[in-house]
Design a protein around this motif. Structure first.
Motif, PDB file in Angstrom:
ATOM      1  N   THR A  39       0.833  -1.205   0.000  1.00 22.72           N
ATOM      2  CA  THR A  39       0.000   0.000   0.000  1.00 22.72           C
ATOM      3  C   THR A  39       0.863   1.248   0.000  1.00 22.72           C
ATOM      4  O   THR A  39       0.591   2.200  -0.725  1.00 22.72           O
ATOM      5  CB  THR A  39      -0.916  -0.007   1.238  1.00 22.72           C
ATOM      6  OG1 THR A  39      -1.622  -1.227   1.248  1.00 22.72           O
ATOM      7  CG2 THR A  39      -1.889   1.142   1.164  1.00 22.72           C
ATOM      8  N   TYR A  40       1.932   1.249   0.813  1.00 19.86           N
ATOM      9  CA  TYR A  40       2.754   2.461   0.887  1.00 19.86           C
ATOM     10  C   TYR A  40       3.434   2.743  -0.451  1.00 19.86           C
ATOM     11  O   TYR A  40       3.551   3.878  -0.880  1.00 19.86           O
ATOM     12  CB  TYR A  40       3.798   2.346   2.013  1.00 19.86           C
ATOM     13  CG  TYR A  40       3.167   2.483   3.377  1.00 19.86           C
ATOM     14  CD1 TYR A  40       2.402   3.617   3.665  1.00 19.86           C
ATOM     15  CD2 TYR A  40       3.297   1.514   4.352  1.00 19.86           C
ATOM     16  CE1 TYR A  40       1.782   3.757   4.897  1.00 19.86           C
ATOM     17  CE2 TYR A  40       2.686   1.645   5.582  1.00 19.86           C
ATOM     18  CZ  TYR A  40       1.931   2.777   5.862  1.00 19.86           C
ATOM     19  OH  TYR A  40       1.321   2.919   7.064  1.00 19.86           O
ATOM     20  N   ILE A  41       3.847   1.664  -1.111  1.00 11.01           N
ATOM     21  CA  ILE A  41       4.498   1.901  -2.407  1.00 11.01           C
ATOM     22  C   ILE A  41       3.476   2.430  -3.413  1.00 11.01           C
ATOM     23  O   ILE A  41       3.736   3.354  -4.165  1.00 11.01           O
ATOM     24  CB  ILE A  41       5.167   0.607  -2.917  1.00 11.01           C
ATOM     25  CG1 ILE A  41       6.369   0.307  -2.020  1.00 11.01           C
ATOM     26  CG2 ILE A  41       5.603   0.762  -4.360  1.00 11.01           C
ATOM     27  CD1 ILE A  41       7.151  -0.900  -2.422  1.00 11.01           C
ATOM     28  N   GLN A  42       2.272   1.853  -3.361  1.00 12.32           N
ATOM     29  CA  GLN A  42       1.213   2.359  -4.243  1.00 12.32           C
ATOM     30  C   GLN A  42       0.965   3.832  -3.966  1.00 12.32           C
ATOM     31  O   GLN A  42       0.759   4.628  -4.873  1.00 12.32           O
ATOM     32  CB  GLN A  42      -0.086   1.590  -3.961  1.00 12.32           C
ATOM     33  CG  GLN A  42      -0.370   0.536  -4.988  1.00 12.32           C
ATOM     34  CD  GLN A  42      -1.721  -0.106  -4.696  1.00 12.32           C
ATOM     35  OE1 GLN A  42      -1.964  -0.562  -3.592  1.00 12.32           O
ATOM     36  NE2 GLN A  42      -2.595  -0.139  -5.669  1.00 12.32           N
ATOM     37  N   PRO A  97      16.228   3.618  -2.976  1.00 17.07           N
ATOM     38  CA  PRO A  97      16.876   2.401  -2.461  1.00 17.07           C
ATOM     39  C   PRO A  97      15.873   1.463  -1.798  1.00 17.07           C
ATOM     40  O   PRO A  97      15.956   0.235  -1.941  1.00 17.07           O
ATOM     41  CB  PRO A  97      17.868   2.937  -1.430  1.00 17.07           C
ATOM     42  CG  PRO A  97      18.070   4.369  -1.779  1.00 17.07           C
ATOM     43  CD  PRO A  97      16.847   4.845  -2.471  1.00 17.07           C
ATOM     44  N   LEU A  98      14.863   2.040  -1.101  1.00 19.43           N
ATOM     45  CA  LEU A  98      13.859   1.193  -0.434  1.00 19.43           C
ATOM     46  C   LEU A  98      13.095   0.386  -1.468  1.00 19.43           C
ATOM     47  O   LEU A  98      12.887  -0.829  -1.307  1.00 19.43           O
ATOM     48  CB  LEU A  98      12.883   2.062   0.342  1.00 19.43           C
ATOM     49  CG  LEU A  98      13.459   2.739   1.594  1.00 19.43           C
ATOM     50  CD1 LEU A  98      12.461   3.740   2.147  1.00 19.43           C
ATOM     51  CD2 LEU A  98      13.763   1.678   2.653  1.00 19.43           C
ATOM     52  N   ILE A  99      12.652   1.085  -2.538  1.00 23.91           N
ATOM     53  CA  ILE A  99      11.826   0.388  -3.532  1.00 23.91           C
ATOM     54  C   ILE A  99      12.661  -0.679  -4.234  1.00 23.91           C
ATOM     55  O   ILE A  99      12.184  -1.775  -4.519  1.00 23.91           O
ATOM     56  CB  ILE A  99      11.228   1.391  -4.523  1.00 23.91           C
ATOM     57  CG1 ILE A  99      10.340   2.362  -3.740  1.00 23.91           C
ATOM     58  CG2 ILE A  99      10.417   0.682  -5.583  1.00 23.91           C
ATOM     59  CD1 ILE A  99       9.487   3.238  -4.586  1.00 23.91           C
ATOM     60  N   ALA A 110       5.793   2.559  -9.488  1.00 16.70           N
ATOM     61  CA  ALA A 110       6.377   3.726  -8.828  1.00 16.70           C
ATOM     62  C   ALA A 110       7.568   4.238  -9.646  1.00 16.70           C
ATOM     63  O   ALA A 110       7.691   5.437  -9.905  1.00 16.70           O
ATOM     64  CB  ALA A 110       6.818   3.365  -7.413  1.00 16.70           C
ATOM     65  N   PHE A 111       8.424   3.313 -10.087  1.00 15.44           N
ATOM     66  CA  PHE A 111       9.574   3.736 -10.895  1.00 15.44           C
ATOM     67  C   PHE A 111       9.123   4.492 -12.140  1.00 15.44           C
ATOM     68  O   PHE A 111       9.683   5.504 -12.506  1.00 15.44           O
ATOM     69  CB  PHE A 111      10.391   2.514 -11.347  1.00 15.44           C
ATOM     70  CG  PHE A 111      11.262   1.942 -10.280  1.00 15.44           C
ATOM     71  CD1 PHE A 111      11.926   2.786  -9.389  1.00 15.44           C
ATOM     72  CD2 PHE A 111      11.441   0.570 -10.153  1.00 15.44           C
ATOM     73  CE1 PHE A 111      12.748   2.255  -8.413  1.00 15.44           C
ATOM     74  CE2 PHE A 111      12.251   0.044  -9.171  1.00 15.44           C
ATOM     75  CZ  PHE A 111      12.908   0.880  -8.285  1.00 15.44           C
ATOM     76  N   GLU A 112       8.075   3.916 -12.770  1.00 16.46           N
ATOM     77  CA  GLU A 112       7.624   4.550 -14.017  1.00 16.46           C
ATOM     78  C   GLU A 112       7.199   5.985 -13.752  1.00 16.46           C
ATOM     79  O   GLU A 112       7.553   6.909 -14.487  1.00 16.46           O
ATOM     80  CB  GLU A 112       6.452   3.758 -14.607  1.00 16.46           C
ATOM     81  CG  GLU A 112       5.956   4.344 -15.907  1.00 16.46           C
ATOM     82  CD  GLU A 112       4.607   3.775 -16.346  1.00 16.46           C
ATOM     83  OE1 GLU A 112       4.085   4.254 -17.353  1.00 16.46           O
ATOM     84  OE2 GLU A 112       4.093   2.850 -15.669  1.00 16.46           O
TER      85      GLU A 112
END
Length: 1087
Positions: A139-142, A164-166, A184-186
């Protein structure tokens, strides 16, 4: 809403939603909205905080998101309480609640203050580090991805900690988590290109690793099996049976692959500078994944590869003709070596059952053929069956066939005809069938392909052994049917005309009896206003055919029609008609009757004179008669005022014709010369007659040596220099220059002596000298170079700017005669004397830069840096001409300055700043008037910035650039006009960067659009303001074309403000109408 009964909760939440969506936007200035929102926000956050009933929470979150998205700014006092209420919801046991909380946060970050944003970012980073459970981490990454998509420009400063976390979580074995990581990267790549730069290699290697991530499927044995059983389609079933305990529905690894492909596409489309790396590492991996089994993933892999090809497309423009071909060539060669693998991976899929993957293949191959013309030549046998399969398959959607046709068209355009000859037999029938298709889009695409096929079947520019006869009939009858039809789509009509034109041009000798009736149809099409332009172009083509098509039957009727087009007020039509008449007169002069020619010379226009040049070849009319007709409009124009009716160009054209006539009949020439000299001498003749006389003498003198009248000519010309009419003066100086070209020995020393001794006539004499230098061949000038050079340097300190400019142009053109010796001399002069001399030298360099390759280029590249140092000159004027020179280089030969940009840009940007010390007050009677001496320099600097957008975009730091555009938006009228155009251009070239800066860019636009002119101002003031508003509106219209722009609250508010003000709304509508009717390129000409 908080009641215990479910029905009441539902009804009340729907009611509340409707009320909120109907509230007037804040921009209308009504306070009601703000009050309502403030009242209910506290209660909503309360309702969300109580975790008793999920449906209430969901409704409340929905309503809150809606409020934040439309009215976020008015709620700023609640932002921190909203944040505190939303953050705990990210750990809610219900995923739907989390999802809506993320949406609400996305709307919140658009308008919240910096502190609140940092608080949110810190919280998310801290939670990610804890990593309590995989599901919350997801969820946090989203959430981070969502925020970055909404307000990417803000998350930039936190990326160092986040990435670095992702990256760490990408390696956790959880497919959904990985999918969110790549999403997220995109969003980082698209939204914060600058900050993510150091991490690109890392992200790319992750994407490449996971795009092939398909743990539950074995591709290796597939290839060997395929060779054993080529067409049996039970491959997948075997797989399934052997692996009973694992069902395919649980496999979500495709989501990871899809996210990785999308992320790669984002990287490719934003990093043009890494092309060679892409071809080394990325391209082979993508090609190996074309066999992907999941259709959606395959579509994304195709689209990533298409982006890669689009980035490789050499920039098709004159700018890069000779420049940095080196850099692009490497990647093109790498691509060329991978073509066989691409075709191998795709050609079987062209017969795939699924239309989606076939369309993907076609669009990829189309792009490939555009990028590397000719690269598919040896693969055509492999591709043709697939094309025919898609064209002939009746069950197909029409889009499928359109795609196949447009690919075939590109293929035919970009490859040599011989490559297709073995396949014509299979290709032609399905194309002809498509011409007869009932759907007009297919017909029109097929006609384009047919037109190209005609050129392939029988190329006329080289000998060809292929026999086209058997195919003529099919092509002809298919096209004829469409050509005859009147009740048919406009586009089909036009393409049928062009296609038939091509058929007659290439195969006219095979049509025998069919030719004449078809030509008659062309006559009909000429008479129809909708199709006349296309018909004129087709006739031009036919008339220029080397097969010498017999056009006599239609000339009698067609010629007057064409002549009548010259009187029409439609520029494209006039130009095409002139081209047509020109060709007809050249190739069919023997079958033209004088009556036809009369019909043309009757409607005299400036351009008709060009025709007369050609008509002399068909001289059925005598020399003197023609001469009379040519000069009649000038002689008969009576009082001098009336002569203004003729365009200036008309005199030049008439003069060229007179010269052409004289060279055709040399015996008559001396008489004509004397006649002209008498005209010039007689005081009775009007200025127009004198102008024509001088120009004709000039044109005649350039090619022939007018010795017979030498003495008289010199005195006549020098007398004319004192004439009251400016036109006559400039014509006389033009004449002197051109007559000297014909006889340098006699005239050049005389001219140089005059320049020395006659300061009053200097300007005109220098113009003559310019003509001599630009028109004489280099060798004949060489003996005089030293004298001219010395003379020019005497005058480069002149206080008159006009004279200095002519001197500079002479110096520049003279430098081209012997660059290796003269360019270093110019460079030496830089350090010399007065600012005037420096500005002349810099302007001279500007005249040595031309848009076509020249021997001086290599020398210039070495020393242009020294000339650009004048950006820091203490004198304003020198800085201004230095900018003009830089602009010319950036426009005509970017290669000269590309590598110097890092050094030059800071001083260029420095010139865009307003200088207080250059603004002074001038008293004009009772009024005080401010004059800004720095304006011209600023204007020149902004013009350079605009030019760099077109030619060196990849070398600019766009954010730094935008800072200066932003300043320009608040500057003087002229500069605002320029920056509005720059903004419109930027929103197509780099939309993401513009989006990030939207808030700061919109303010000045809004200020311009809503200014009011003081009542009682002069008419010019109103017009100026109106023009400025139009220009600002154009920029706004361009901004609105950026995808996702409406998500920005500032933009949404501004556009609703436009809609609610009648004045702005009507302006905006008229701009949109204009842009719809314009061709797509919205660029301004800065040359």
């Amino acid at each position: 809403m908080l009641s215990d009964k479910e029905q009441l909760r539902d009804i009340s939440s729907i009611g509340l939603k409707t009320v909120i969506s109907e509230l007037p936007p804040a921009s209308t200035g009504s306070t009601m909205t703000a009050n309502v929102c403030k009242k209910i926000t506290a209660q909503l956050t309360g309702a969300i905080g109580k975790q008793e009933d999920v449906s209430v929470q969901l409704e409340a979150l929905d309503i809150l998101s809606d409020m934040l998205s439309r009215l976020g700014g008015t709620l700023y006092s609640f932002h921190s309480s909203i944040l505190n209420c939303l953050l705990p919801q990210l750990t809610s046991p219900r995923l739907a609640v989390r999802k809506r909380a993320i949406i609400a946060l996305g709307h919140l970050v658009l308008t919240c203050s910096g502190n609140i944003f940092s608080e949110l970012a810190e919280h998310l980073i801290a939670e990610l580090k804890k990593n309590e459970s995989t599901s919350t981490t997801r969820t946090y990454i989203q959430c981070i991805a969502g925020i970055s998509r909404q307000a990417g420009h803000r998350i930039g400063e936190h990326l160092e900690k986040i990435i670095p976390l992702i990256v760490r979580y990408c390696n956790v074995d959880d497919d959904e988590l990985r999918e969110y990581c790549f999403q997220a990267f995109e969003s980082f790549v698209r939204r914060c290109p600058k900050e993510i730069d150091p991490h690109i290699p890392n992200v790319m290697s992750l994407c490449l690793k996971y795009i092939t991530f398909d743990p539950n499927y074995n591709y290796d044995n597939e290839e060997e099996e395929e060779e054993e059983r080529m067409e049996t389609e039970n491959g997948e079933d075997e797989e399934q049976e052997s692996d009973d305990e694992y069902s395919d529905d649980d496999d979500i690894s495709w989501k990871v692959r899809r996210a990785a492909a999308k992320c790669l596409e984002a990287i490719v489309s934003s990093r043009h500078d890494l092309l060679q790396d892409f071809y080394k590492t990325l391209s082979p991996v993508l090609i190996s994944r074309f066999k992907e089994r999941e259709e959606n993933v395959k579509a994304d892999i195709f689209s990533a590869y298409i982006s890669l090809l689009k980035q490789t497309l050499p920039i098709q423009s004159w700018l890069h003709a000779s420049d940095d071909s080196g850099k692009d060539d490497v990647s093109l060669t790498m691509l060329q070596n991978q073509v066989p693998n691409i075709v191998k991976a795709l050609h079987k899929q062209l017969k795939d059952k699924s239309t989606k993957s076939r369309q993907g293949c076609f669009s990829l191959l189309t792009e490939l053929a555009n990028v590397l013309p000719g690269c598919l030549a040896e693969h055509i046998p492999a591709l043709v069956p697939g094309i025919v399969f898609s064209l002939a398959d009746k069950s197909n959607s029409s889009n499928m066939r359109i795609d196949a046709l447009s690919f075939l068209h590109v293929l035919l355009c970009n490859h040599q005809p011989e490559a297709f000859h073995p396949h014509i037999k299979t290709l032609l029938p399905p194309v002809v069938a498509c011409i007869g298709d009932p759907f007009y889009k297919i017909t029109s695409e097929a006609l384009l392909v047919a037109q190209q096929l005609v050129k392939v079947i029988r190329p006329l520019d080289k000998p060809c052994t292929f026999d086209a006869k058997p195919y003529v009939k099919d092509l002809f009858s298919g096209t004829l049917k469409r050509l005859k039809a009147a009740d048919i789509d406009q586009e089909v009509k036009e393409r049928a005309i062009s296609c038939m034109g091509q058929i007659i041009y290439n195969l006219g000798d095979h049509l025998s009896t069919d030719l004449q009736p078809t030509l008659k149809i062309f006559l009909e099409r000429l008479k129809n206003e909708i199709t006349r332009l296309t018909a004129v172009k087709a006739l031009t083509l036919i008339a220029s055919s080397p097969l010498k098509i017999d056009l006599r039957p239609i000339l009698g009727e067609g010629f007057p029609i064409l002549a009548s087009f010259l009187r029409k007020n439609q520029r494209a039509l006039k130009l095409s008609t002139l081209a047509a008449l020109d060709i007809l007169v050249k190739n069919y002069s023997d079958s033209l009757k004088p009556a036809m020619i009369e019909s043309i010379t009757g409607s005299v226009l400036a351009e008709i004179f060009q025709l007369a040049l050609v008509l002399t070849k068909a001289a059925t009319v005598g020399y003197s008669e023609l001469l009379k007709q040519l000069t009649a409009p000038v002689y008969s124009s009576g009082p001098p005022e009336a002569s203004a009716a003729l365009h200036k160009q008309a005199y030049y054209s008439a003069a060229k014709c007179v010269a052409a006539l004289s060279s055709a009949c040399p015996k008559e020439a001396p008489g004509t010369v004397n006649q002209f000299i008498q005209d010039v001498k007689s005081p009775k003749c009007s200025a127009a007659v004198k102008v024509l006389a001088f120009l004709s003498l000039a044109e005649m003198g350039r090619t022939t040596n007018l010795t017979s009248a030498q003495k008289e000519l010199k005195t006549v010309i020098l007398e004319a220099f004192a004439s009251p009419s400016e036109e006559v003066k400039s014509a006389a100086s033009y004449a002197l220059g051109n007559i000297s070209v014909g006889n340098l020995k006699e005239y050049l020393p005389f001219m140089l002596k005059e320049i020395e001794s006659q300061p009053k006539r200097q300007y005109l004499l220098l113009h003559s000298l310019k003509e001599v230098i630009s028109s004489s061949p280099a060798d004949s000038l060489k003996p005089y170079v030293e004298d001219i050079w010395a003379l020019l340097f005497k005058h480069c300190e002149c206080s008159e700017e006009g004279t200095r400019n002519v001197v500079a142009e002479c110096l520049g053109k003279l430098t081209l005669v012997n660059p290796s010796e003269l360019l270093p001399r110019l460079k030496k002069q830089l350090s010399s004397g007065s600012p005037h001399a420096r500005s002349t030298v810099v302007t001279a360099v500007k005249f040595t830069i031309a848009d076509h390759p020249q021997p001086i280029d290599a020398l210039l590249k070495g020393c242009i840096g020294n000339f650009l140092k004048t950006f820091q000159d203490s004198d304003l004027n020198v800085r201004r001409v230095a900018l003009a020179m830089f602009n010319s280089a950036a426009h005509n030969k970017p290669s000269l300055i590309r590598d110097l940009l890092n050094a030059v840009l800071p001083s260029l940007y420095n010139e865009t700043k307003v200088r207080r010390e250059l603004i002074r007050e001038v008293e004009m009677g009772p009024f005080k008037h401010t004059v800004d001496d720095g304006l011209d320099v600023r204007k020149a600097a902004f013009e350079c910035m605009y030019t760099l957008l077109e030619s060196c975009l990849d070398r600019l730091d766009i954010y730094e650039y935008l800072n200066h555009v932003e300043d320009g938006l608040k500057d003087h009228y002229d500069i605002q006009m320029l920056t509005f155009i720059m903004l419109a251009r930027l929103s197509t070239l780099c939309p993401n960067a513009v989006l990030q800066r939207l808030e700061r860019l919109i303010e000045p636009l809004r200020a311009t659009c809503s200014t009011k002119v003081k009542a009682g101002s002069v008419k010019q003031e109103f017009e100026k303001q109106d023009e400025l508003k139009r220009s600002a509106m154009r920029a706004v219209a361009a901004l609105l074309t950026i995808p996702e722009v409406e998500k920005s609250p500032v933009m949404a508010e501004f556009s609703s403000q436009i809609r609610s003000s009648p004045e702005m709304a009507s302006l905006f509508e008229s701009i949109q109408k204009d842009t719809a009717s314009l061709p797509t390129t919205e660029s301004m000409d800065m040359s």
